[in-house]
Design an enzyme around this catalytic site. Structure first.
Site, mmCIF file in Angstrom:
data_model
loop_
_atom_site.group_PDB
_atom_site.id
_atom_site.type_symbol
_atom_site.label_atom_id
_atom_site.label_comp_id
_atom_site.label_asym_id
_atom_site.label_seq_id
_atom_site.Cartn_x
_atom_site.Cartn_y
_atom_site.Cartn_z
ATOM 1 N N ARG A 197 32.407 38.537 51.852
ATOM 2 C CA ARG A 197 33.174 39.737 51.570
ATOM 3 C C ARG A 197 32.312 40.690 50.747
ATOM 4 O O ARG A 197 31.861 40.345 49.650
ATOM 5 C CB ARG A 197 34.450 39.379 50.798
ATOM 6 C CG ARG A 197 35.254 40.601 50.404
ATOM 7 C CD ARG A 197 36.502 40.272 49.615
ATOM 8 N NE ARG A 197 37.023 41.519 49.078
ATOM 9 C CZ ARG A 197 37.224 41.772 47.790
ATOM 10 N NH1 ARG A 197 36.982 40.850 46.877
ATOM 11 N NH2 ARG A 197 37.680 42.942 47.395
ATOM 12 N N GLU B 17 41.382 45.762 44.141
ATOM 13 C CA GLU B 17 42.005 45.849 42.830
ATOM 14 C C GLU B 17 42.319 47.286 42.410
ATOM 15 O O GLU B 17 41.779 47.803 41.418
ATOM 16 C CB GLU B 17 41.114 45.192 41.773
ATOM 17 C CG GLU B 17 40.911 43.707 41.993
ATOM 18 C CD GLU B 17 40.096 43.057 40.904
ATOM 19 O OE1 GLU B 17 40.137 41.825 40.790
ATOM 20 O OE2 GLU B 17 39.390 43.781 40.157
ATOM 21 N N TYR C 5 41.930 35.102 38.056
ATOM 22 C CA TYR C 5 40.936 34.371 37.274
ATOM 23 C C TYR C 5 41.509 33.454 36.209
ATOM 24 O O TYR C 5 40.974 32.391 35.951
ATOM 25 C CB TYR C 5 39.972 35.360 36.617
ATOM 26 C CG TYR C 5 39.077 36.066 37.605
ATOM 27 C CD1 TYR C 5 37.843 35.537 37.957
ATOM 28 C CD2 TYR C 5 39.467 37.264 38.214
ATOM 29 C CE1 TYR C 5 37.016 36.166 38.874
ATOM 30 C CE2 TYR C 5 38.654 37.901 39.135
ATOM 31 C CZ TYR C 5 37.424 37.348 39.460
ATOM 32 O OH TYR C 5 36.623 37.969 40.384
ATOM 33 N N GLU D 132 38.873 36.833 45.478
ATOM 34 C CA GLU D 132 37.978 36.684 44.320
ATOM 35 C C GLU D 132 38.527 35.630 43.388
ATOM 36 O O GLU D 132 39.727 35.602 43.103
ATOM 37 C CB GLU D 132 37.849 37.983 43.512
ATOM 38 C CG GLU D 132 36.873 38.999 44.031
ATOM 39 C CD GLU D 132 36.741 40.175 43.080
ATOM 40 O OE1 GLU D 132 36.891 39.974 41.840
ATOM 41 O OE2 GLU D 132 36.508 41.288 43.556
ATOM 42 N N ASN E 261 43.060 38.534 44.041
ATOM 43 C CA ASN E 261 41.999 38.295 43.065
ATOM 44 C C ASN E 261 42.642 37.785 41.789
ATOM 45 O O ASN E 261 43.544 38.444 41.250
ATOM 46 C CB ASN E 261 41.232 39.572 42.747
ATOM 47 C CG ASN E 261 40.357 40.041 43.889
ATOM 48 O OD1 ASN E 261 40.332 39.445 44.957
ATOM 49 N ND2 ASN E 261 39.643 41.124 43.668
ATOM 50 N N HIS F 231 35.459 49.845 46.464
ATOM 51 C CA HIS F 231 35.387 48.982 45.282
ATOM 52 C C HIS F 231 34.937 49.834 44.102
ATOM 53 O O HIS F 231 33.856 49.660 43.549
ATOM 54 C CB HIS F 231 34.429 47.821 45.529
ATOM 55 C CG HIS F 231 34.603 46.683 44.563
ATOM 56 N ND1 HIS F 231 34.698 45.370 44.959
ATOM 57 C CD2 HIS F 231 34.702 46.666 43.216
ATOM 58 C CE1 HIS F 231 34.829 44.588 43.897
ATOM 59 N NE2 HIS F 231 34.836 45.358 42.821
#
Length: 464
Positions: free
Chosen positions: A92, A185, A328, A396, A326, A138
Site C-alpha cells: 500500500r 486518515e 495502533y 496500518e 488504521n 496522504h
C-alpha cells in the site's frame, strides 16, 4: 537464541489459529509518498504543502526535510525486490498529487514523468507478484491549491480539482490497479494540520505556534470537504471506471480503542463511547451508518459542525466498498463534569495511561502515545465490525521500539516489535476472525522502510 525460543513458545500457544485467515488475505507494508520518495523537485514534480512546511524554519523539530527521504523514487526496484524477499503479497503506497499534476488544478497540465514513475512502480510490483493498493491522498495537497483558494477550506473550489486528479489516476493506472483508497486518515490530517497546527498546512488558534487558523471550526470544515470530495471521486469511479476495471474503492480512517477508566462507572463507559464517536464515527457514521455525523458531536459542537445537504448525505453514505482501518494503541478515558473547551476535539474527556486500578494501557514504545495494547485492538475490530458491518482492511498498524530513534540509533535485537506483531496479528487479529467472526481481509504493517518525519508526534502534542 532467546529470540527463536520466544517465537517458538508463542507459536505453540497459537496452533489453533493456523489457516484461520482467508486464502486471499493481503499482507504487506504501507508507506506515504512524502515520507519515502525524496526527489521533491525532480522530473517536474510540483511543491506540496509538506515541502513548504519542511522548508519553513522551526516547523520540524530536528530541522530535517523530505528532500531525500529514503530515496524510494530512485530505488523503487530495490525496494520491490526486498519486499518480495520478505514474502509479502501486497504493498500500500500513496501517490504524490503534485508529482502527477504539479499545480494540482482541474485545468493544470499533467506531468508525464510523474505518471511514468508510478506506472513503472506498479509494473514492477505486479512482475513480482505483489498487489498494489493505491492511496490518492496522504496529506500532501499541492501548495498551489493552498495558495489559490485555501485548499480544503474551500469545498466548492477544491472538490473538482481532487476529482480531476482522481480521474487522471483511474485513467492511467486503473487497468492494473484494482484497490483504491481516496484518503488516508482524513481525521488526522484535519486535527494535526488545522487543530494542533503541528502538521502541514500548519493552522490553529494557537498563535505561539501558527499565524493563522481557527481550531474550533476549521478541522470540521476540512473534514466535511474530505468526505464530500471522497464521495464525488467514488461516484466517478463507480460510474465510469469500475464496470470495466473491476476494482474496489474506499477510504481509510484512523482510530484507537478508548477504554473506560472505571469500567464500573456508567459515566466513564459513556465517555469512552463518546471518545470513539468523536475519533472514528465522525467519519464512519456518515459513510457507513447514518449519512450524518454522530449525535454526540452535534450536541457538543452545534453549528460549528457542518451539516450535510440531502444530496451530500446520499453521495457520502455507502461510498466505501470496505472499511479501511488504521489503528495502533489504546487509551483509558474518564468523564469530566467541566464544560468542553471550544477547541476540544475529543468529546470532552480526560485521557490516562492507567485505569482506576492502576493497570497500564500497555508496554511503552519509543513514541510517547503509542503503547502495545493488542487486547484493545481486538475490541476495536469488534466494535467497528458490529457498528458498520463492513469487511475490514487493516491498512496500518505498527510500532516504534525504544532506542531506535535519536541522534545515534542502535541496531536492535528487536524483541519488542516481534512481540508487538505477535500480539496484534498472531493473536488479536486472528482470534477476532476465528472466535468473533469479524471479516478481516488485509494487514499492512507501518512501515516498510525508515521514513522521514515523526508524524506520530502530533497525538502526544494534542494530549498535552
Amino acid at each position: 537464541s532467546t529470540q527463536c525460543q520466544h517465537s517458538k513458545m508463542d507459536l505453540n500457544s497459537v496452533q489453533d489459529l493456523k489457516d484461520v485467515l482467508r486464502p486471499d488475505f493481503f499482507h504487506g507494508y504501507a508507506t506515504a509518498a512524502a515520507q519515502i520518495e525524496g526527489a521533491w523537485n525532480k522530473d517536474g514534480k510540483g511543491v506540496s504543502i509538506w515541502d513548504t512546511f519542511g522548508h519553513t524554519p522551526g516547523k520540524i523539530a530536528d530541522g530535517s526535510t523530505a528532500d531525500d527521504a529514503v530515496r524510494a523514487y530512485d530505488f523503487y526496484r530495490e525496494d520491490v525486490a526486498l519486499m518480495k524477499s520478505y514474502g509479502v503479497n501486497a504493498y500500500r503506497f500513496s501517490l504524490s498529487w503534485s508529482r502527477i499534476i504539479p499545480l494540482g488544478g482541474r485545468d493544470d497540465p499533467v506531468n508525464e514523468q510523474g505518471i511514468k514513475f508510478y506506472s513503472d512502480l506498479i509494473d514492477e510490483l505486479l512482475r513480482n507478484g505483489i498487489t498494489p493498493f493505491i492511496t490518492l491522498f496522504h496529506w500532501d495537497i499541492p501548495q498551489a491549491l493552498e495558495d489559490r483558494y485555501g485548499g480544503m477550506l474551500n469545498q466548492d473550489a477544491y472538490t473538482p480539482d481532487f476529482v480531476r486528479y482522481a480521474r487522471v489516476c483511474f485513467e492511467r493506472f486503473g487497468d492494473r490497479v484494482k484497490h483504491w483508497i481516496t484518503y488516508n486518515e482524513p481525521g488526522v490530517y484535519t486535527l494535526a494540520g488545522y487543530a494542533a497546527g503541528v502538521h502541514a498546512p500548519g493552522r490553529s488558534s494557537f498563535r505561539e505556534r501558527n499565524a493563522e487558523g481557527d481550531s474550533s471550526t476549521e478541522p470540521f470544515t476540512v473534514a466535511h470537504t474530505e468526505l464530500v470530495s471522497h464521495g464525488h471521486a467514488v461516484r466517478l469511479y463507480r460510474e465510469e471506471f469500475q464496470p470495466q476495471q473491476k476494482g474496489t474503492i474506499g477510504i481509510t480512517l484512523h482510530g484507537n480503542w478508548s477504554e473506560a477508566w472505571d469500567e464500573e462507572d456508567p459515566r466513564d463507559q459513556e465517555a469512552a463511547e463518546r471518545a470513539r464517536e468523536f475519533e472514528i464515527a465522525w467519519f464512519a457514521d456518515p459513510l457507513y451508518k447514518t449519512g450524518d455525523y454522530p449525535a454526540s458531536m452535534r450536541a457538543q459542537l452545534g453549528d460549528r459542525l457542518p451539516r450535510f445537504t440531502e444530496e451530500e448525505s446520499k453521495l457520502v453514505f455507502g461510498s466505501s466498498d470496505f472499511y479501511g482501518m488504521n489503528s495502533y494503541t489504546t487509551f483509558f478515558v474518564k468523564h469530566t463534569t467541566s464544560p468542553p473547551d471550544i477547541n476540544d476535539h475529543k468529546g470532552n474527556v480526560e485521557i490516562f495511561d492507567e485505569n482506576k486500578q492502576g493497570v497500564s494501557r500497555g508496554e511503552e514504545s519509543d513514541t510517547p502515545w503509542l503503547r502495545a495494547a493488542p487486547g484493545g485492538f481486538r475490541k476495536l475490530l469488534n466494535w467497528i465490525y458490529k457498528r458498520y458491518q463492513m469487511p475490514i482492511y487493516v491498512t496500518e498498524n505498527g510500532t516504534t521500539a525504544k532506542g531506535e530513534t535519536g541522534p545515534t540509533p542502535e541496531v536492535l535485537n528487536d524483541e519488542f516489535r516481534i512481540k508487538f506483531f505477535e500480539g496484534y496479528v498472531g493473536n488479536a487479529l486472528a482470534r477476532a476472525v476465528k472466535e468473533d467472526g469479524v471479516d478481516i481481509r488485509s494487514y499492512f504493517a507501518w512501515t516498510f522502510t525508515d521514513n522521514w518525519g515523526k508524524w506520530f508526534s502530533f497525538v502526544y502534542i494534542m494530549r498535552n
